[in-house]
Design a protein around this motif. Structure first.
Motif, PDB file in Angstrom:
ATOM      1  N   PRO A 295       0.843  -1.201   0.000  1.00  0.00           N
ATOM      2  CA  PRO A 295       0.000   0.000   0.000  1.00  0.00           C
ATOM      3  C   PRO A 295       0.879   1.253   0.000  1.00  0.00           C
ATOM      4  N   ARG A 296       0.442   2.282  -0.701  1.00  0.00           N
ATOM      5  CA  ARG A 296       1.228   3.529  -0.732  1.00  0.00           C
ATOM      6  C   ARG A 296       0.743   4.522   0.319  1.00  0.00           C
ATOM      7  N   GLY A 297      -0.257   4.146   1.105  1.00  0.00           N
ATOM      8  CA  GLY A 297      -0.767   5.010   2.159  1.00  0.00           C
ATOM      9  C   GLY A 297      -1.649   4.213   3.088  1.00  0.00           C
ATOM     10  N   ALA A 298      -2.123   4.869   4.148  1.00  0.00           N
ATOM     11  CA  ALA A 298      -2.865   4.166   5.193  1.00  0.00           C
ATOM     12  C   ALA A 298      -4.374   4.269   5.038  1.00  0.00           C
ATOM     13  N   ARG A 299      -4.874   5.048   4.053  1.00  0.00           N
ATOM     14  CA  ARG A 299      -6.323   5.189   3.895  1.00  0.00           C
ATOM     15  C   ARG A 299      -6.838   4.220   2.838  1.00  0.00           C
ATOM     16  N   LEU A 300      -8.120   3.910   2.971  1.00  0.00           N
ATOM     17  CA  LEU A 300      -8.733   2.912   2.102  1.00  0.00           C
ATOM     18  C   LEU A 300      -9.682   3.545   1.108  1.00  0.00           C
ATOM     19  N   GLY A 301      -9.848   2.865   0.002  1.00  0.00           N
ATOM     20  CA  GLY A 301     -10.963   3.089  -0.903  1.00  0.00           C
ATOM     21  C   GLY A 301     -11.852   1.876  -0.830  1.00  0.00           C
ATOM     22  N   LEU A 312     -22.373  -0.623   8.323  1.00  0.00           N
ATOM     23  CA  LEU A 312     -21.776  -1.554   9.281  1.00  0.00           C
ATOM     24  C   LEU A 312     -20.256  -1.524   9.203  1.00  0.00           C
ATOM     25  N   VAL A 313     -19.753  -1.465   7.996  1.00  0.00           N
ATOM     26  CA  VAL A 313     -18.301  -1.426   7.801  1.00  0.00           C
ATOM     27  C   VAL A 313     -17.709  -0.154   8.400  1.00  0.00           C
ATOM     28  N   LEU A 314     -18.371   0.980   8.187  1.00  0.00           N
ATOM     29  CA  LEU A 314     -17.863   2.241   8.729  1.00  0.00           C
ATOM     30  C   LEU A 314     -17.876   2.232  10.250  1.00  0.00           C
ATOM     31  N   ASP A 315     -18.908   1.623  10.862  1.00  0.00           N
ATOM     32  CA  ASP A 315     -18.946   1.508  12.319  1.00  0.00           C
ATOM     33  C   ASP A 315     -17.738   0.715  12.822  1.00  0.00           C
ATOM     34  N   ALA A 316     -17.509  -0.418  12.181  1.00  0.00           N
ATOM     35  CA  ALA A 316     -16.393  -1.268  12.609  1.00  0.00           C
ATOM     36  C   ALA A 316     -15.052  -0.601  12.340  1.00  0.00           C
ATOM     37  N   ALA A 317     -14.945   0.084  11.203  1.00  0.00           N
ATOM     38  CA  ALA A 317     -13.681   0.738  10.853  1.00  0.00           C
ATOM     39  C   ALA A 317     -13.298   1.794  11.879  1.00  0.00           C
ATOM     40  N   GLU A 318     -14.294   2.534  12.365  1.00  0.00           N
ATOM     41  CA  GLU A 318     -14.013   3.564  13.366  1.00  0.00           C
ATOM     42  C   GLU A 318     -13.503   2.937  14.654  1.00  0.00           C
ATOM     43  N   ASP A 319     -14.100   1.822  15.060  1.00  0.00           N
ATOM     44  CA  ASP A 319     -13.653   1.140  16.277  1.00  0.00           C
ATOM     45  C   ASP A 319     -12.235   0.594  16.120  1.00  0.00           C
ATOM     46  N   ILE A 320     -11.944   0.068  14.956  1.00  0.00           N
ATOM     47  CA  ILE A 320     -10.668  -0.611  14.726  1.00  0.00           C
ATOM     48  C   ILE A 320      -9.551   0.382  14.422  1.00  0.00           C
ATOM     49  N   VAL A 322      -9.241   2.170  11.210  1.00  0.00           N
ATOM     50  CA  VAL A 322      -8.891   2.340   9.802  1.00  0.00           C
ATOM     51  C   VAL A 322      -9.810   3.389   9.201  1.00  0.00           C
ATOM     52  N   ALA A 323      -9.299   4.146   8.251  1.00  0.00           N
ATOM     53  CA  ALA A 323     -10.053   5.272   7.700  1.00  0.00           C
ATOM     54  C   ALA A 323     -10.203   5.134   6.191  1.00  0.00           C
ATOM     55  N   PHE A 324     -11.392   5.486   5.696  1.00  0.00           N
ATOM     56  CA  PHE A 324     -11.643   5.565   4.262  1.00  0.00           C
ATOM     57  C   PHE A 324     -11.439   7.010   3.821  1.00  0.00           C
ATOM     58  N   ALA A 325     -10.705   7.188   2.744  1.00  0.00           N
ATOM     59  CA  ALA A 325     -10.429   8.535   2.249  1.00  0.00           C
ATOM     60  C   ALA A 325     -11.709   9.143   1.679  1.00  0.00           C
ATOM     61  N   PRO A 326     -11.941  10.443   1.876  1.00  0.00           N
ATOM     62  CA  PRO A 326     -13.106  11.074   1.237  1.00  0.00           C
ATOM     63  C   PRO A 326     -12.943  11.094  -0.282  1.00  0.00           C
ATOM     64  N   LEU A 327     -14.072  10.988  -0.995  1.00  0.00           N
ATOM     65  CA  LEU A 327     -14.001  11.090  -2.458  1.00  0.00           C
ATOM     66  C   LEU A 327     -13.497  12.470  -2.843  1.00  0.00           C
ATOM     67  N   LEU A 446     -11.291  -6.314   8.691  1.00  0.00           N
ATOM     68  CA  LEU A 446     -10.779  -4.949   8.828  1.00  0.00           C
ATOM     69  C   LEU A 446      -9.593  -4.894   9.777  1.00  0.00           C
ATOM     70  N   ALA A 447      -9.614  -5.716  10.829  1.00  0.00           N
ATOM     71  CA  ALA A 447      -8.468  -5.757  11.739  1.00  0.00           C
ATOM     72  C   ALA A 447      -7.222  -6.261  11.018  1.00  0.00           C
TER      73      ALA A 447
END
Length: 697
Positions: A295-301, A312-320, A322-327, A446-447
């Motif tokens: 990976p070239r960075g820590a954010r996800l698409g 559901l994925v966003l809820d879990a991602a926040e707990d774990i 990991v961050a999704f990059a804004p469009l 996600l973990a």
């Protein structure tokens, strides 16, 4: 030691060979399974022939050299086999037999076994293990049955538990194994030895470790560092986590930086990926071994077909974490491809258009994967094994289209099923063909992604730079008792750590005079010999505003001290400091992993909340800053709810300084603690309000 004789023996003897189903039978069948083409010697005094081969009554009767010996006899016969193997010049033993160091009666026997083998330079797998398999090297010293098919690949699994080894070997997750090594008691050869031996093996891309106990901690950490430098992820699951540290605890530090926390800090410093369950171990190792690009960075698409599952994925991602990059740059391209009603966000709902038109899915995938802040693309697509052929075909084409888009952008792709069912065969085959890891279970998947992203990122600063370490200062501590607070603080002075304006006095009247000289309000402390937690004994009073107040409280402290074991040494009078917050900084020397530093929320409740980050010492200021950022107290330091930001730079320098102190003096000091450390606003520094030093003796 002859560890290569374990991993790639030229010839093998099976002591206890048998045609009856059991270890001696399984060991021979394992050699057939892996395709071993070297000499095999079967040792059984009761059977002249086994498997159509001549047998030998003992190892002594074998004319030629024996490189490795698989031992499947009762424990009381093992020492005799070891002695004969040593005399024949064997390089290694794999000992399935139990009844050694795992039992009270077997400890001495295991020591004798180790002495025999170490003197002869023999490596030992076990005792009390199943042995090992080298699928790439086509060798086996393994005593239990094998499944009909084992996926081959780049994962070397080193596990202390035979049961865990069986679980990995028979898992339907498609773990591609290069090696399976069950280490057992590690009487001679430890996990660190195996890691060192396979790091340079081109067939090994990923190392998986399950440890009940880490033998040879320093060597283990060095092996992990070398694997990290070689770009080979090591995923570690350590069992046996407890609530208490090994060392006797006198200050707070041992309670918040016990043996488990020490192990965690060592794994972090060594560049390992630490996990806490078998599911996490499997999914993380699967991802690390199958992902094709870094990976070239820590954010996800992210891409999905379900808005509900995206939530559901966003809820879990926040707990774990990991961050999704804004469009961003992808937004216009995605908008042109999707229907007008599509909700443009990341993760992106592809709607029916992306499912039925592969070009839409491919285009959206390429657009999102091409964003500069997207390091990895994740296809959030359920793939339960019970899918019908029509739906499985659609999902398979979707995966292929998204894979083409990610490949065009040069971004790694991971598929994640929100249900933990084994992926449908067609989708798994498609993922394997595209070299895409297919993870299962939202949180576990996600973990695994979070674990791998942290490993793939540039290594954090975790140690002191050579030019930042000062010459070791001489310690001047009292004989026969613990250093009092002001004496401990004086010992830290050469490391740039200071306390509040203060005076140490002997009498009540001297305390009143000192308070007037310092200026009110003041803090009064009764210093009793060898008493660490003064506030628990009523020997700390804060915010005294007059000489009479000081006289009254000092008199009461004199009476309180009379009820204690230690004698009253005097009174410490300090000017009361006004701080943004008070934190805890402590260090201790762990018997396995050496000096540690802990930083976090301070005060008397430090053991209750345990909001601390523990790291190996020494730390440089940047490593200290990263440790601080890992705690909840970091929000207070940043200025919580409109409060003034604290001097975080000063805190980082102090944490680094204390960590260097314990590293410099670990031969004499077992614990050092500043609690609380008062942190001032802006760039006004920080002050050690209380200090404790615990000597090694």
């Amino acid at each position: 030691m002859g560890i290569q004789s374990l991993l790639s023996p030229r010839s093998i003897a099976i002591v206890g060979a048998s045609e009856k189903v059991g270890p001696g039978y399984n060991a021979f069948k394992a050699l057939e399974f892996v395709g071993f083409d070297g000499p095999i010697h079967l040792v059984n005094p009761k059977s002249p022939e086994l498997f159509g081969r001549r047998t030998f009554a003992s190892l002594d009767d074998i004319a030629g050299p024996v490189d490795a010996v698989f031992v499947a006899v009762q424990a009381d016969a093992v020492l005799g086999v070891a002695r004969v193997a040593a005399k024949k010049g064997a390089g290694a033993l794999a000992i399935l037999s139990s009844g050694f160091g795992e039992t009270e009666d077997g400890v001495a026997v295991q020591r004798e076994l180790a002495a025999i083998c170490e003197t002869a330079g023999m490596a030992v797998c076990g005792p009390n293990c199943l042995g090992l398999l080298n699928f790439q090297g086509k060798s086996a010293l393994f005593g239990t049955s094998l499944p009909d098919k084992v996926a081959r690949g780049g994962i070397a699994a080193i596990v202390q538990s035979g049961s865990v080894g069986i679980a990995l070997l028979n898992s339907a997750r498609g773990l591609g194994l290069s090696h399976l090594i069950t280490t057992g008691n590690e009487a001679v050869t430890s996990a660190s030895d195996y890691i060192e031996a396979i790091i340079d093996d081109p067939a090994v891309t990923t190392i998986l470790v399950f440890a009940e106990q880490i033998k040879k901690p320093a060597a283990f950490m060095q092996a992990l560092r070398r694997a990290r430098a070689a770009g080979k992820p090591v995923v570690v699951l350590k069992s046996g986590r407890s609530q208490s540290g090994k060392a006797a605890v006198m200050a707070h530090t041992g309670a918040v930086a016990g043996s488990d926390e020490a192990c965690d800090a060592a794994l972090l410093a060594s560049g390992a990926i630490q996990v806490h369950s078998l599911d996490d171990l499997i999914e993380t190792a699967l991802l690390a071994s199958k992902i094709g690009l870094r990976p070239r960075g820590a954010r996800l698409g992210g891409l999905s077909l379900s808005g509900g599952e995206i939530a559901l994925v966003l809820d879990a991602a926040e707990d774990i974490g990991v961050a999704f990059a804004p469009l961003d740059t992808a937004k216009d391209s995605v908008k042109r491809l999707l229907p007008p009603f599509a909700h443009l966000s990341n993760p992106l709902d592809l709607t029916w258009a992306g499912l039925y038109d592969p070009s839409v899915a491919q285009g959206c995938a390429e657009a999102i994967a091409s964003q500069g802040d997207v390091g990895m693309l994740v296809l959030l697509q359920d793939a339960p094994s019970g899918l019908g052929a029509q739906q499985a075909g659609r999902y398979s084409r979707l995966l292929e289209a998204v894979g083409q888009g990610a490949a065009a952008a040069g971004t790694p792709l991971v598929a994640l099923s929100n249900v933990s069912d084994q992926p449908h065969l067609l989708l798994q085959e498609t993922a394997d063909r595209l070299n895409v890891p297919y993870l299962r279970g939202t949180r576990v998947g996600l973990a695994a992604i979070a674990n791998y992203l942290k490993w793939a990122a540039p290594a954090p600063s975790l140690g002191a730079q050579p030019n930042s370490v000062r010459p070791r200062a001489r310690l001047n501590l009292p004989d026969g008792r613990l250093a009092a607070e002001h004496e401990a603080r004086q010992a830290l002075k050469d490391y740039g750590i200071s306390g509040p304006p203060e005076q140490f006095v002997a009498t009540v009247e001297e305390a009143a005079a000192a308070a007037e000289a310092l200026g009110f309000p003041v803090v009064l402390k009764g210093i009793v010999e060898n008493l660490i937690h003064k506030s628990d004994a009523g020997l700390v009073k804060v915010g005294l505003n007059s000489a009479d107040d000081v006289r009254r409280e000092a008199t009461q402290m004199t009476r309180a001290a009379d009820r204690l074991d230690g004698r009253l040494l005097g009174f410490l009078v300090q000017r009361k400091m006004s701080a943004v917050c008070e934190i805890f900084v402590g260090c201790r020397v762990d018997p396995d992993f050496g000096p540690l530093v802990a930083v976090g929320a301070g005060g008397v409740q430090v053991e209750l909340y345990k909001d601390v980050a523990v790291r190996l010492a020494p730390l440089d200021p940047e490593g200290a800053r990263q440790a601080i950022a890992a705690t909840r107290v970091a929000k207070l330091l940043a200025g919580f709810r409109g409060a003034a930001p604290a001097d975080v730079d000063a805190v980082a320098r102090t944490v680094s300084a204390v960590s260097r102190f314990i590293a410099d003096h670990s031969d004499h000091i077992s614990e050092v603690e500043i609690n609380p450390l008062a942190v001032m606003a802006g760039n006004q520094g920080c002050v050690a309000l209380d200090c404790v030093l615990i000597p090694r003796q």
